[in-house]
Motif scaffolding. Structure first.
Motif, PDB file in Angstrom:
ATOM      1  N   TYR A   1       6.670  -3.599  -8.546  1.00 33.77           N
ATOM      2  CA  TYR A   1       5.081  -3.079  -8.596  1.00 33.77           C
ATOM      3  C   TYR A   1       5.163  -1.548  -8.007  1.00 33.77           C
ATOM      4  CZ  TYR A   1       0.071  -2.739  -7.613  1.00 33.77           C
ATOM      5  OH  TYR A   1      -1.261  -2.497  -7.725  1.00 33.77           O
ATOM      6  N   THR A   2       4.376  -0.902  -8.592  1.00 36.08           N
ATOM      7  CA  THR A   2       4.445   0.699  -8.239  1.00 36.08           C
ATOM      8  C   THR A   2       2.733   0.657  -7.686  1.00 36.08           C
ATOM      9  OG1 THR A   2       5.791   1.420  -9.724  1.00 36.08           O
ATOM     10  CG2 THR A   2       4.200   2.834  -8.528  1.00 36.08           C
ATOM     11  N   THR A   3       2.610   1.002  -6.426  1.00 38.07           N
ATOM     12  CA  THR A   3       1.376   0.984  -5.905  1.00 38.07           C
ATOM     13  C   THR A   3       0.136   2.001  -6.464  1.00 38.07           C
ATOM     14  OG1 THR A   3       1.932   2.300  -3.919  1.00 38.07           O
ATOM     15  CG2 THR A   3       2.119  -0.030  -3.657  1.00 38.07           C
ATOM     16  N   LYS A   4      -0.965   1.802  -6.428  1.00 33.98           N
ATOM     17  CA  LYS A   4      -1.960   2.842  -6.698  1.00 33.98           C
ATOM     18  C   LYS A   4      -2.390   3.257  -5.211  1.00 33.98           C
ATOM     19  CE  LYS A   4      -3.959  -0.054  -9.361  1.00 33.98           C
ATOM     20  NZ  LYS A   4      -3.050  -1.250  -9.483  1.00 33.98           N
ATOM     21  N   SER A   5      -3.057   4.533  -5.007  1.00 30.32           N
ATOM     22  CA  SER A   5      -3.729   4.796  -3.736  1.00 30.32           C
ATOM     23  C   SER A   5      -4.782   3.581  -3.346  1.00 30.32           C
ATOM     24  CB  SER A   5      -4.335   6.108  -3.693  1.00 30.32           C
ATOM     25  OG  SER A   5      -4.708   6.519  -2.480  1.00 30.32           O
ATOM     26  N   GLY A   6      -4.508   3.132  -1.889  1.00 27.46           N
ATOM     27  CA  GLY A   6      -5.764   2.325  -1.634  1.00 27.46           C
ATOM     28  C   GLY A   6      -5.311   1.005  -1.675  1.00 27.46           C
TER      29      GLY A   6
ATOM     30  N   ALA B   1      -1.130  -8.672  -3.987  1.00 27.99           N
ATOM     31  CA  ALA B   1      -0.546 -10.158  -4.323  1.00 27.99           C
ATOM     32  C   ALA B   1      -1.342 -10.781  -5.394  1.00 27.99           C
ATOM     33  CB  ALA B   1      -0.649 -10.958  -3.050  1.00 27.99           C
ATOM     34  N   LYS B   2      -2.888 -10.250  -5.343  1.00 27.69           N
ATOM     35  CA  LYS B   2      -3.789 -10.606  -6.230  1.00 27.69           C
ATOM     36  C   LYS B   2      -3.487 -10.328  -7.982  1.00 27.69           C
ATOM     37  CE  LYS B   2      -7.828 -12.344  -7.703  1.00 27.69           C
ATOM     38  NZ  LYS B   2      -8.267 -13.780  -7.625  1.00 27.69           N
ATOM     39  N   ALA B   3      -2.866  -9.025  -7.793  1.00 22.85           N
ATOM     40  CA  ALA B   3      -2.911  -8.321  -9.051  1.00 22.85           C
ATOM     41  C   ALA B   3      -1.290  -8.998  -9.637  1.00 22.85           C
ATOM     42  CB  ALA B   3      -2.662  -6.921  -8.934  1.00 22.85           C
ATOM     43  N   VAL B   4      -0.515  -9.264  -8.901  1.00 25.10           N
ATOM     44  CA  VAL B   4       1.059  -9.478  -9.086  1.00 25.10           C
ATOM     45  C   VAL B   4       0.875 -11.173  -9.416  1.00 25.10           C
ATOM     46  CG1 VAL B   4       3.224  -9.814  -8.676  1.00 25.10           C
ATOM     47  CG2 VAL B   4       2.148  -7.816  -8.169  1.00 25.10           C
ATOM     48  N   TYR B   5       0.299 -12.006  -8.539  1.00 24.50           N
ATOM     49  CA  TYR B   5       0.543 -13.417  -8.524  1.00 24.50           C
ATOM     50  C   TYR B   5      -0.857 -14.086  -8.962  1.00 24.50           C
ATOM     51  CZ  TYR B   5       4.862 -12.404  -5.981  1.00 24.50           C
ATOM     52  OH  TYR B   5       6.134 -11.682  -5.814  1.00 24.50           O
ATOM     53  N   GLY B   6      -1.862 -13.415  -8.798  1.00 22.63           N
ATOM     54  CA  GLY B   6      -3.103 -14.240  -9.287  1.00 22.63           C
ATOM     55  C   GLY B   6      -3.780 -14.638  -8.024  1.00 22.63           C
ATOM     56  N   SER B   7      -3.334 -14.260  -6.874  1.00 19.44           N
ATOM     57  CA  SER B   7      -3.838 -14.929  -5.520  1.00 19.44           C
ATOM     58  C   SER B   7      -3.447 -14.148  -4.357  1.00 19.44           C
ATOM     59  CB  SER B   7      -3.244 -16.347  -5.285  1.00 19.44           C
ATOM     60  OG  SER B   7      -3.875 -16.919  -4.209  1.00 19.44           O
ATOM     61  N   GLU B   8      -4.409 -13.602  -3.496  1.00 18.24           N
ATOM     62  CA  GLU B   8      -4.021 -12.938  -2.310  1.00 18.24           C
ATOM     63  C   GLU B   8      -3.381 -13.825  -1.158  1.00 18.24           C
ATOM     64  OE1 GLU B   8      -8.145 -14.549  -2.008  1.00 18.24           O
ATOM     65  OE2 GLU B   8      -7.210 -13.499  -3.626  1.00 18.24           O
ATOM     66  N   TYR B   9      -3.120 -15.131  -1.533  1.00 16.74           N
ATOM     67  CA  TYR B   9      -2.616 -15.896  -0.595  1.00 16.74           C
ATOM     68  C   TYR B   9      -0.945 -15.674  -0.723  1.00 16.74           C
ATOM     69  CZ  TYR B   9      -7.150 -18.172   0.080  1.00 16.74           C
ATOM     70  OH  TYR B   9      -8.339 -18.215   0.425  1.00 16.74           O
TER      71      TYR B   9
ATOM     72  N   PHE C   1      -0.265  -0.908   6.012  1.00 15.48           N
ATOM     73  CA  PHE C   1      -1.994  -1.550   5.697  1.00 15.48           C
ATOM     74  C   PHE C   1      -2.352  -1.166   4.492  1.00 15.48           C
ATOM     75  CE2 PHE C   1      -1.023  -1.572  10.465  1.00 15.48           C
ATOM     76  CZ  PHE C   1      -1.029  -3.099  10.582  1.00 15.48           C
ATOM     77  N   VAL C   2      -2.556   0.189   4.295  1.00 18.28           N
ATOM     78  CA  VAL C   2      -3.012   0.646   3.095  1.00 18.28           C
ATOM     79  C   VAL C   2      -1.956   1.728   2.428  1.00 18.28           C
ATOM     80  CG1 VAL C   2      -4.893   2.019   1.939  1.00 18.28           C
ATOM     81  CG2 VAL C   2      -5.377   0.614   4.088  1.00 18.28           C
ATOM     82  N   PHE C   3      -1.720   1.414   1.177  1.00 16.82           N
ATOM     83  CA  PHE C   3      -0.671   2.184   0.637  1.00 16.82           C
ATOM     84  C   PHE C   3      -1.202   3.342  -0.024  1.00 16.82           C
ATOM     85  CE2 PHE C   3       1.425  -2.049   0.771  1.00 16.82           C
ATOM     86  CZ  PHE C   3       2.352  -1.731   1.124  1.00 16.82           C
ATOM     87  N   GLY C   4      -0.242   4.473  -0.307  1.00 15.31           N
ATOM     88  CA  GLY C   4      -0.503   5.741  -1.136  1.00 15.31           C
ATOM     89  C   GLY C   4       0.070   5.266  -2.622  1.00 15.31           C
ATOM     90  N   ALA C   5      -0.262   6.178  -3.421  1.00 24.68           N
ATOM     91  CA  ALA C   5       0.338   5.912  -4.707  1.00 24.68           C
ATOM     92  C   ALA C   5       1.942   6.063  -4.946  1.00 24.68           C
ATOM     93  CB  ALA C   5      -0.622   6.944  -5.669  1.00 24.68           C
ATOM     94  N   GLY C   6       2.564   5.336  -5.586  1.00 26.26           N
ATOM     95  CA  GLY C   6       3.830   5.565  -6.080  1.00 26.26           C
ATOM     96  C   GLY C   6       5.032   4.849  -5.130  1.00 26.26           C
ATOM     97  N   VAL C   7       4.452   3.784  -4.401  1.00 30.14           N
ATOM     98  CA  VAL C   7       5.443   3.424  -3.634  1.00 30.14           C
ATOM     99  C   VAL C   7       5.697   1.935  -4.391  1.00 30.14           C
ATOM    100  CG1 VAL C   7       5.855   1.661  -1.447  1.00 30.14           C
ATOM    101  CG2 VAL C   7       4.256   3.642  -1.459  1.00 30.14           C
ATOM    102  N   THR C   8       7.285   1.793  -4.689  1.00 28.01           N
ATOM    103  CA  THR C   8       7.728   0.739  -5.474  1.00 28.01           C
ATOM    104  C   THR C   8       7.938  -0.573  -4.711  1.00 28.01           C
ATOM    105  OG1 THR C   8       8.681   2.312  -7.010  1.00 28.01           O
ATOM    106  CG2 THR C   8       9.552   0.042  -7.283  1.00 28.01           C
ATOM    107  N   LEU C   9       7.443  -1.665  -4.803  1.00 29.11           N
ATOM    108  CA  LEU C   9       7.771  -2.899  -4.163  1.00 29.11           C
ATOM    109  C   LEU C   9       8.238  -3.728  -4.935  1.00 29.11           C
ATOM    110  CD1 LEU C   9       3.830  -3.028  -2.826  1.00 29.11           C
ATOM    111  CD2 LEU C   9       6.007  -2.326  -1.407  1.00 29.11           C
ATOM    112  N   ASN C  10       9.127  -4.576  -4.377  1.00 31.97           N
ATOM    113  CA  ASN C  10       9.726  -5.706  -4.889  1.00 31.97           C
ATOM    114  C   ASN C  10       9.014  -6.987  -5.051  1.00 31.97           C
ATOM    115  OD1 ASN C  10      12.525  -4.613  -5.052  1.00 31.97           O
ATOM    116  ND2 ASN C  10      12.581  -5.303  -2.823  1.00 31.97           N
ATOM    117  N   THR C  11       8.832  -7.589  -6.247  1.00 29.00           N
ATOM    118  CA  THR C  11       7.851  -8.697  -6.241  1.00 29.00           C
ATOM    119  C   THR C  11       8.809 -10.095  -6.906  1.00 29.00           C
ATOM    120  OG1 THR C  11       7.682  -7.741  -8.609  1.00 29.00           O
ATOM    121  CG2 THR C  11       5.914  -7.301  -7.124  1.00 29.00           C
ATOM    122  N   PRO C  12       9.050 -10.603  -5.708  1.00 27.88           N
ATOM    123  CA  PRO C  12      10.042 -11.616  -6.233  1.00 27.88           C
ATOM    124  C   PRO C  12       9.130 -12.926  -6.812  1.00 27.88           C
ATOM    125  CG  PRO C  12       9.477 -11.798  -3.842  1.00 27.88           C
ATOM    126  CD  PRO C  12       9.077 -10.447  -4.385  1.00 27.88           C
TER     127      PRO C  12
END
Length: 69
Positions: free
Chosen positions: A2-7, A14-22, A38-49
């Motif tokens: 997942y590549t983050t968007k600012s904010g 988690a809600k965007a990727v898995y459908g739940s913030e939990y 706590f708050v991401f800037g744009a363009g950070v690539t995260l692993n989404t297991p």
């Protein structure tokens, strides 16, 4: 991935990727190098297991993997 968007925050990702913030804890565990963010800037690539397989039924956790021959 997942590549983050600012904010973005852990729970909104988690809600965007898995459908739940939990499932934010799963993302945080997979991306420990960003754990203090706590708050991401744009363009950070995260692993989404993948989510762990959910198990139904009434068995206690230690009996899920039990094999009876």
């Amino acid at each position: 991935m997942y590549t983050t968007k600012s904010g973005d925050t852990w729970d909104t990702i988690a809600k965007a990727v898995y459908g739940s913030e939990y499932h934010a804890d799963l993302l945080m565990e997979a991306n420990r190098e960003h754990i203090e963010t706590f708050v991401f800037g744009a363009g950070v690539t995260l692993n989404t297991p993948a989510l762990p397989e959910e198990r139904g039924g009434q068995l206690p956790p230690w009996k899920y993997e039990a094999k009876y021959d």
